[in-house]
Design a protein around this motif. Structure first.
Motif, PDB file in Angstrom:
ATOM      1  N   GLU A 286       0.840  -1.203   0.000  1.00  0.00           N
ATOM      2  CA  GLU A 286       0.000   0.000   0.000  1.00  0.00           C
ATOM      3  C   GLU A 286       0.873   1.250   0.000  1.00  0.00           C
ATOM      4  OE1 GLU A 286      -4.182  -1.322   2.119  1.00  0.00           O
ATOM      5  OE2 GLU A 286      -2.500  -0.831   3.428  1.00  0.00           O
ATOM      6  N   GLU A 287       1.930   1.228   0.798  1.00  0.00           N
ATOM      7  CA  GLU A 287       2.841   2.368   0.871  1.00  0.00           C
ATOM      8  C   GLU A 287       3.551   2.596  -0.469  1.00  0.00           C
ATOM      9  OE1 GLU A 287       7.182   3.292   2.720  1.00  0.00           O
ATOM     10  OE2 GLU A 287       5.832   2.112   3.975  1.00  0.00           O
ATOM     11  N   VAL A 288       4.078   1.535  -1.050  1.00  0.00           N
ATOM     12  CA  VAL A 288       4.838   1.648  -2.297  1.00  0.00           C
ATOM     13  C   VAL A 288       3.945   2.092  -3.457  1.00  0.00           C
ATOM     14  CG1 VAL A 288       6.080   0.321  -4.061  1.00  0.00           C
ATOM     15  CG2 VAL A 288       6.653   0.031  -1.644  1.00  0.00           C
ATOM     16  N   THR A 289       2.752   1.503  -3.563  1.00  0.00           N
ATOM     17  CA  THR A 289       1.888   1.793  -4.709  1.00  0.00           C
ATOM     18  C   THR A 289       1.012   3.018  -4.512  1.00  0.00           C
ATOM     19  OG1 THR A 289       0.061   0.412  -3.918  1.00  0.00           O
ATOM     20  CG2 THR A 289       1.745  -0.662  -5.312  1.00  0.00           C
ATOM     21  N   GLY A 290       0.710   3.363  -3.262  1.00  0.00           N
ATOM     22  CA  GLY A 290      -0.263   4.421  -3.004  1.00  0.00           C
ATOM     23  C   GLY A 290      -1.675   3.976  -3.321  1.00  0.00           C
ATOM     24  N   GLU A 291      -1.873   2.675  -3.461  1.00  0.00           N
ATOM     25  CA  GLU A 291      -3.169   2.094  -3.838  1.00  0.00           C
ATOM     26  C   GLU A 291      -3.690   1.230  -2.696  1.00  0.00           C
ATOM     27  OE1 GLU A 291      -4.637   2.643  -6.757  1.00  0.00           O
ATOM     28  OE2 GLU A 291      -2.997   3.421  -7.986  1.00  0.00           O
ATOM     29  N   PRO A 292      -5.010   1.148  -2.546  1.00  0.00           N
ATOM     30  CA  PRO A 292      -5.575   0.270  -1.521  1.00  0.00           C
ATOM     31  C   PRO A 292      -5.499  -1.195  -1.956  1.00  0.00           C
ATOM     32  CG  PRO A 292      -7.339   1.244  -2.816  1.00  0.00           C
ATOM     33  CD  PRO A 292      -6.043   1.871  -3.288  1.00  0.00           C
ATOM     34  N   ALA A 293      -5.476  -2.068  -0.973  1.00  0.00           N
ATOM     35  CA  ALA A 293      -5.505  -3.506  -1.247  1.00  0.00           C
ATOM     36  C   ALA A 293      -6.891  -3.893  -1.754  1.00  0.00           C
ATOM     37  CB  ALA A 293      -5.182  -4.280   0.025  1.00  0.00           C
ATOM     38  N   GLU A 294      -6.932  -4.747  -2.770  1.00  0.00           N
ATOM     39  CA  GLU A 294      -8.190  -5.258  -3.317  1.00  0.00           C
ATOM     40  C   GLU A 294      -8.027  -6.744  -3.586  1.00  0.00           C
ATOM     41  OE1 GLU A 294     -10.177  -2.002  -6.054  1.00  0.00           O
ATOM     42  OE2 GLU A 294      -8.108  -2.373  -6.677  1.00  0.00           O
ATOM     43  N   MET A 295      -9.107  -7.474  -3.492  1.00  0.00           N
ATOM     44  CA  MET A 295      -9.068  -8.899  -3.817  1.00  0.00           C
ATOM     45  C   MET A 295      -9.084  -9.068  -5.334  1.00  0.00           C
ATOM     46  SD  MET A 295      -8.782 -10.592  -1.005  1.00  0.00           S
ATOM     47  CE  MET A 295      -8.887 -12.223  -1.747  1.00  0.00           C
ATOM     48  N   TRP A 296      -8.263  -9.980  -5.802  1.00  0.00           N
ATOM     49  CA  TRP A 296      -8.226 -10.404  -7.203  1.00  0.00           C
ATOM     50  C   TRP A 296      -8.442 -11.909  -7.156  1.00  0.00           C
ATOM     51  CZ3 TRP A 296      -7.068  -7.586 -11.761  1.00  0.00           C
ATOM     52  CH2 TRP A 296      -6.879  -6.210 -11.558  1.00  0.00           C
ATOM     53  N   GLY A 297      -9.535 -12.368  -7.715  1.00  0.00           N
ATOM     54  CA  GLY A 297      -9.894 -13.765  -7.570  1.00  0.00           C
ATOM     55  C   GLY A 297     -10.231 -14.025  -6.115  1.00  0.00           C
ATOM     56  N   SER A 298     -10.100 -15.273  -5.694  1.00  0.00           N
ATOM     57  CA  SER A 298     -10.483 -15.621  -4.322  1.00  0.00           C
ATOM     58  C   SER A 298      -9.320 -15.627  -3.343  1.00  0.00           C
ATOM     59  CB  SER A 298     -11.149 -16.999  -4.320  1.00  0.00           C
ATOM     60  OG  SER A 298     -10.225 -17.973  -4.775  1.00  0.00           O
ATOM     61  N   SER A 299      -8.069 -15.500  -3.848  1.00  0.00           N
ATOM     62  CA  SER A 299      -6.946 -15.666  -2.929  1.00  0.00           C
ATOM     63  C   SER A 299      -5.742 -14.770  -3.191  1.00  0.00           C
ATOM     64  CB  SER A 299      -6.498 -17.126  -2.939  1.00  0.00           C
ATOM     65  OG  SER A 299      -6.053 -17.475  -4.238  1.00  0.00           O
ATOM     66  N   ILE A 300      -5.902 -13.727  -3.999  1.00  0.00           N
ATOM     67  CA  ILE A 300      -4.797 -12.817  -4.283  1.00  0.00           C
ATOM     68  C   ILE A 300      -5.185 -11.417  -3.829  1.00  0.00           C
ATOM     69  CG2 ILE A 300      -3.360 -11.766  -6.076  1.00  0.00           C
ATOM     70  CD1 ILE A 300      -3.749 -14.317  -7.731  1.00  0.00           C
ATOM     71  N   VAL A 301      -4.264 -10.770  -3.116  1.00  0.00           N
ATOM     72  CA  VAL A 301      -4.444  -9.384  -2.695  1.00  0.00           C
ATOM     73  C   VAL A 301      -3.625  -8.539  -3.659  1.00  0.00           C
ATOM     74  CG1 VAL A 301      -4.148  -7.714  -0.831  1.00  0.00           C
ATOM     75  CG2 VAL A 301      -4.743 -10.097  -0.294  1.00  0.00           C
ATOM     76  N   GLY A 302      -4.298  -7.680  -4.411  1.00  0.00           N
ATOM     77  CA  GLY A 302      -3.624  -6.886  -5.429  1.00  0.00           C
ATOM     78  C   GLY A 302      -3.695  -5.404  -5.156  1.00  0.00           C
ATOM     79  N   PHE A 303      -2.818  -4.663  -5.839  1.00  0.00           N
ATOM     80  CA  PHE A 303      -2.689  -3.226  -5.643  1.00  0.00           C
ATOM     81  C   PHE A 303      -2.586  -2.557  -6.998  1.00  0.00           C
ATOM     82  CE2 PHE A 303      -1.123  -5.572  -2.127  1.00  0.00           C
ATOM     83  CZ  PHE A 303      -1.600  -4.891  -1.016  1.00  0.00           C
ATOM     84  N   GLY A 304      -3.461  -1.591  -7.260  1.00  0.00           N
ATOM     85  CA  GLY A 304      -3.434  -0.882  -8.523  1.00  0.00           C
ATOM     86  C   GLY A 304      -3.744  -1.810  -9.684  1.00  0.00           C
ATOM     87  N   SER A 305      -3.666  -1.262 -10.891  1.00  0.00           N
ATOM     88  CA  SER A 305      -3.896  -2.083 -12.079  1.00  0.00           C
ATOM     89  C   SER A 305      -3.237  -1.436 -13.293  1.00  0.00           C
ATOM     90  CB  SER A 305      -5.394  -2.268 -12.337  1.00  0.00           C
ATOM     91  OG  SER A 305      -5.998  -1.037 -12.672  1.00  0.00           O
ATOM     92  N   TYR A 306      -3.087  -2.224 -14.313  1.00  0.00           N
ATOM     93  CA  TYR A 306      -2.592  -1.730 -15.591  1.00  0.00           C
ATOM     94  C   TYR A 306      -3.398  -2.404 -16.690  1.00  0.00           C
ATOM     95  CZ  TYR A 306      -0.022  -6.125 -16.258  1.00  0.00           C
ATOM     96  OH  TYR A 306       0.309  -7.443 -16.410  1.00  0.00           O
ATOM     97  N   HIS A 307      -3.418  -1.769 -17.840  1.00  0.00           N
ATOM     98  CA  HIS A 307      -4.125  -2.308 -18.994  1.00  0.00           C
ATOM     99  C   HIS A 307      -3.116  -3.023 -19.884  1.00  0.00           C
ATOM    100  CE1 HIS A 307      -7.491  -2.450 -21.800  1.00  0.00           C
ATOM    101  NE2 HIS A 307      -6.577  -2.320 -22.743  1.00  0.00           N
ATOM    102  N   TYR A 308      -3.446  -4.236 -20.284  1.00  0.00           N
ATOM    103  CA  TYR A 308      -2.571  -4.960 -21.207  1.00  0.00           C
ATOM    104  C   TYR A 308      -3.336  -5.269 -22.484  1.00  0.00           C
ATOM    105  CZ  TYR A 308      -5.062  -9.170 -19.719  1.00  0.00           C
ATOM    106  OH  TYR A 308      -6.034 -10.094 -19.444  1.00  0.00           O
ATOM    107  N   ARG A 309      -2.566  -5.481 -23.544  1.00  0.00           N
ATOM    108  CA  ARG A 309      -3.153  -5.770 -24.849  1.00  0.00           C
ATOM    109  C   ARG A 309      -2.194  -6.714 -25.573  1.00  0.00           C
ATOM    110  NH1 ARG A 309      -2.887  -0.831 -25.875  1.00  0.00           N
ATOM    111  NH2 ARG A 309      -1.176  -0.551 -27.285  1.00  0.00           N
ATOM    112  N   TYR A 310      -2.717  -7.815 -26.079  1.00  0.00           N
ATOM    113  CA  TYR A 310      -1.910  -8.758 -26.847  1.00  0.00           C
ATOM    114  C   TYR A 310      -2.000  -8.413 -28.324  1.00  0.00           C
ATOM    115  CZ  TYR A 310      -1.529 -11.806 -22.757  1.00  0.00           C
ATOM    116  OH  TYR A 310      -1.247 -12.316 -21.520  1.00  0.00           O
ATOM    117  N   LYS A 311      -1.032  -8.860 -29.082  1.00  0.00           N
ATOM    118  CA  LYS A 311      -1.038  -8.631 -30.531  1.00  0.00           C
ATOM    119  C   LYS A 311      -2.287  -9.208 -31.178  1.00  0.00           C
ATOM    120  CE  LYS A 311       3.936  -8.356 -30.863  1.00  0.00           C
ATOM    121  NZ  LYS A 311       5.183  -9.011 -31.219  1.00  0.00           N
ATOM    122  N   SER A 312      -2.853 -10.253 -30.560  1.00  0.00           N
ATOM    123  CA  SER A 312      -4.060 -10.893 -31.091  1.00  0.00           C
ATOM    124  C   SER A 312      -5.305 -10.023 -30.930  1.00  0.00           C
ATOM    125  CB  SER A 312      -4.306 -12.216 -30.353  1.00  0.00           C
ATOM    126  OG  SER A 312      -4.639 -11.952 -28.990  1.00  0.00           O
ATOM    127  N   GLY A 313      -5.197  -8.970 -30.100  1.00  0.00           N
ATOM    128  CA  GLY A 313      -6.354  -8.112 -29.836  1.00  0.00           C
ATOM    129  C   GLY A 313      -6.950  -8.337 -28.450  1.00  0.00           C
TER     130      GLY A 313
END
Length: 142
Positions: A37-64
């Motif tokens: 939380e300190e490093v990212t400046g973002e609150p903790a959020e659940m991702w799936g049922s067992s991962i605690v994540g911080f912030g997000s980014y958008h990704y895009r594959y060459k396939s679209g």
């Protein structure tokens, strides 16, 4: 098009962390949560049922195919505390050499207990990973 199966949700992070049965893992998770939380400046959020994540980014594959994923995060797994260090481990090799007892695999950094590692070095690895992910253009091959 298929979606990433690990999605951000409105799960209760603290209830999840308090439910971790392994006492050391539960305590270490609270330290890592505060650190991320300190490093990212973002609150903790659940991702799936067992991962605690911080912030997000958008990704895009060459396939679209595209989507959102966490900048960084962790999961208190049975075998180890698993930290998600995005953008590849090769840029952190020198720091990994100073970190202490750990293992790596794919985008994962495995730590048995925080007492085994240097927290200042861990903080630097997380900060560099987050800075890279915030600045990178996320187009990748599948």
């Amino acid at each position: 098009m298929a979606q990433n199966k690990t999605q951000r949700n409105d799960g209760d992070v603290m209830a999840y962390l308090e439910s971790v049965q392994h006492k050391r893992r539960r305590e270490d998770s609270l330290v890592v949560k505060a650190l991320m939380e300190e490093v990212t400046g973002e609150p903790a959020e659940m991702w799936g049922s067992s991962i605690v994540g911080f912030g997000s980014y958008h990704y895009r594959y060459k396939s679209g195919r595209e989507g959102e994923f966490m900048l960084t995060g962790f999961a208190p797994r049975k075998q180890a505390l698993t930290l998600y260090i995005m953008g590849g481990h090769e840029r952190h090799e020198a720091l990994f050499g100073k970190l202490g007892k750990h293992r790596t695999g794919s985008s994962c950094l495995y730590i048995n207990k925080l007492d085994d590692v240097d927290l200042a070095v861990l903080r630097e690895i997380i900060a560099k990973s987050v800075a890279y992910m915030r600045g990178a253009d996320h187009i990748a091959g599948e």
